[in-house]
Design a protein around this motif. Sequence first.
Motif, PDB file in Angstrom:
ATOM      1  N   TYR A 129      -1.295   4.224   2.264  1.00 46.65           N
ATOM      2  CA  TYR A 129       0.056   4.745   2.040  1.00 46.65           C
ATOM      3  C   TYR A 129      -0.094   6.181   1.566  1.00 46.65           C
ATOM      4  N   ARG A 131       0.570   9.672   0.162  1.00 48.11           N
ATOM      5  CA  ARG A 131       1.544  10.333  -0.708  1.00 48.11           C
ATOM      6  C   ARG A 131       1.528  11.796  -0.291  1.00 48.11           C
ATOM      7  N   ASN A 183       4.112   6.746   2.045  1.00 50.00           N
ATOM      8  CA  ASN A 183       4.874   6.219   0.923  1.00 50.00           C
ATOM      9  C   ASN A 183       6.144   7.070   0.833  1.00 50.00           C
ATOM     10  N   THR A 185       8.746   6.857  -1.023  1.00 49.46           N
ATOM     11  CA  THR A 185       9.176   7.201  -2.379  1.00 49.46           C
ATOM     12  C   THR A 185       8.408   8.401  -2.902  1.00 49.46           C
ATOM     13  N   ALA A 186       7.118   8.449  -2.580  1.00 51.19           N
ATOM     14  CA  ALA A 186       6.269   9.509  -3.113  1.00 51.19           C
ATOM     15  C   ALA A 186       6.380  10.808  -2.310  1.00 51.19           C
TER      16      ALA A 186
HETATM   17  C1  LIG Z   1       4.747   4.430  -3.549  1.00 49.64           C
HETATM   18  O1  LIG Z   1       4.997   5.370  -4.554  1.00 49.64           O
HETATM   19  C2  LIG Z   1       5.701   4.847  -5.641  1.00 49.64           C
HETATM   20  C3  LIG Z   1       6.114   6.007  -6.537  1.00 49.64           C
HETATM   21  O2  LIG Z   1       4.977   6.753  -6.921  1.00 49.64           O
HETATM   22  C4  LIG Z   1       4.847   3.800  -6.328  1.00 49.64           C
HETATM   23  O3  LIG Z   1       5.539   3.253  -7.417  1.00 49.64           O
HETATM   24  C5  LIG Z   1       4.505   2.722  -5.333  1.00 49.64           C
HETATM   25  O4  LIG Z   1       3.595   1.791  -5.894  1.00 49.64           O
HETATM   26  C6  LIG Z   1       3.883   3.304  -4.079  1.00 49.64           C
HETATM   27  N1  LIG Z   1       3.793   2.262  -3.063  1.00 49.64           N
HETATM   28  C7  LIG Z   1       2.686   2.051  -2.347  1.00 49.64           C
HETATM   29  C8  LIG Z   1       2.741   0.948  -1.367  1.00 49.64           C
HETATM   30  O5  LIG Z   1       1.675   2.748  -2.454  1.00 49.64           O
END
Ligand SMILES: *[C@@H]1O[C@H](CO)[C@@H](O)[C@H](O)[C@H]1NC(C)=O
Length: 422
Positions: A129, A131, A183, A185-186
């Motif tokens: 994933y 970032r 990712n 969210t990131a």
């Molecule tokens: C994606 O990023 C978020 C925010 O940093 C984190 O909480 C989450 O665990 C990450 N998800 C994965 C699948 O890496």
Amino acid sequence: MWRLSVPLLVLLAAARGRSQVIDGGSNASGGVTGYVGPEQVDLMGELLYIDTHMGRFWTVRDVDGKLTPIAQGYQPPQRDDNGKDVVPGTVVVIPCYIDPSGTCIPVPGTITTILSATPIELPVKDPIYQRLLVVIFDYSACNMTATLTPAGAANIWLGPNGDGLGGVAQKFTQCSFGKLNLNATAFRAITVKRNCSTGIVQACSWWLISNEGDAAAKEQLGVNEFSTFTHFAYVVPPKMQSVCGWAGLALLPGKQIWLQTSSYGVNRWATIMQESIHNYGLWHSWRNGWEYEDYSTAMGRGEACPNAAETSRLGWSSPAAGGDAIDSSILTAPGVALTFNLPATYITGDGSYLRVKPDWLPGYGDSSLAKNLYIAVRVNKGGDVKLGLEFMNKVNIHEVNATMVSQFDQGSRFDPCDALTE
Ligand SMILES: *[C@@H]1O[C@H](CO)[C@@H](O)[C@H](O)[C@H]1NC(C)=O
Ligand SMILES: *[C@@H]1O[C@H](CO)[C@@H](O)[C@H](O)[C@H]1NC(C)=O
Ligand SMILES: *[C@@H]1O[C@H](CO)[C@@H](O)[C@H](O)[C@H]1NC(C)=O
Ligand SMILES: *[C@@H]1O[C@H](CO)[C@@H](O)[C@H](O)[C@H]1NC(C)=O
Ligand SMILES: *[C@@H]1O[C@H](CO)[C@@H](O)[C@H](O)[C@H]1NC(C)=O
């Protein structure tokens, strides 16, 4: 994990931007010519490779992520002290002179010291994933304004809803069957306004772009947030197209890609995919002896998922049962057919290709001749929805240098090319 010893780092930093007279003489106005050169530094970091489409360079990425290109013609040692192949990603020390452009000129008569040989990151075992931080350069200071906005970048990478269910993220996930993802969210995209450094706006220096991009991002986000990103994309303004001879660039292996604001650059998912996959150590795909000419894969010029040879290398696919090494022990009698059921590759990576090892050919023992074949069914759906007419609803056969495959199986070499045959 490797650590940089402090004295070497200081030495490298201290030598940057400073020249000194090394031997004899004075400057031109003194009428005596002497060798005016920079101080020698020990450049330490991961040895990586970059194909600028105008030349191929080795480069060193230090512990802070700073890139220093090595002058063309440099060849790293083939093997380390333990007899292991030196592959991109190996941590080295190279004694260099740093020229005014920031390029390392290896000091004649010195050797590259290998500190640790890191394995190439292939095949991918656990799902990734990324970032990703996208750094958009705005050089409006010299009339090279950014036209891509952070929202536009999010649209490109994550899709219209910013959730990773569209855009490049969706293609990654589709083509890799969940092995390579963003990712959402990131993900972050920022615009950085910089003064126009000559090396960038006139010479398109990729190492200055990434080094400046990182510095600007650290200023804007803070070092702590910057350190949460695993991958970086640098997008330069549209007017840089006339300065740089590429649509996209990538380190091999690495964490950084560079993109033009152009239809073949940041606005083309397959270019982003190609550059991103270079980061995992894969090269271009060839056809009929021509690099890039494979239109059945993003690693050539296709708007399609990687081909079977590539997905197997990436760890995204597996052979059909009994189809991993079809050689003379399996193809025993002439004219006797074998049957395999292959799903189209857009459906699943599992059991999706056959690998033929034609060991009955007289040349198979000769490394300069031996090739393996990868056979898969391609259909224009899913990640392959834009696969061209020439390949869709057909069995595709790729040939791969067998020497490289077997070296790869031993974990020591990456594969530079796949050639498509029909
Ligand atoms: C994606 O990023 C978020 C925010 O940093 C984190 O909480 C989450 O665990 C990450 N998800 C994965 C699948 O890496
Ligand atoms: C040459 O050296 C002289 C004496 O050190 C100095 O005054 C002069 O500025 C130098 N010229 C150049 C072009 O560097
Ligand atoms: C800046 O670019 C615009 C559009 O390309 C052009 O019309 C204008 O003359 C340029 N300005 C300068 C100062 O170069
Ligand atoms: C840009 O140039 C100005 C004027 O020369 C200078 O004051 C400023 O510090 C520079 N900014 C950066 C980020 O280098
Ligand atoms: C395969 O790769 C090896 C190692 O780079 C090279 O020596 C050989 O010529 C290549 N063989 C073919 C068939 O391209």
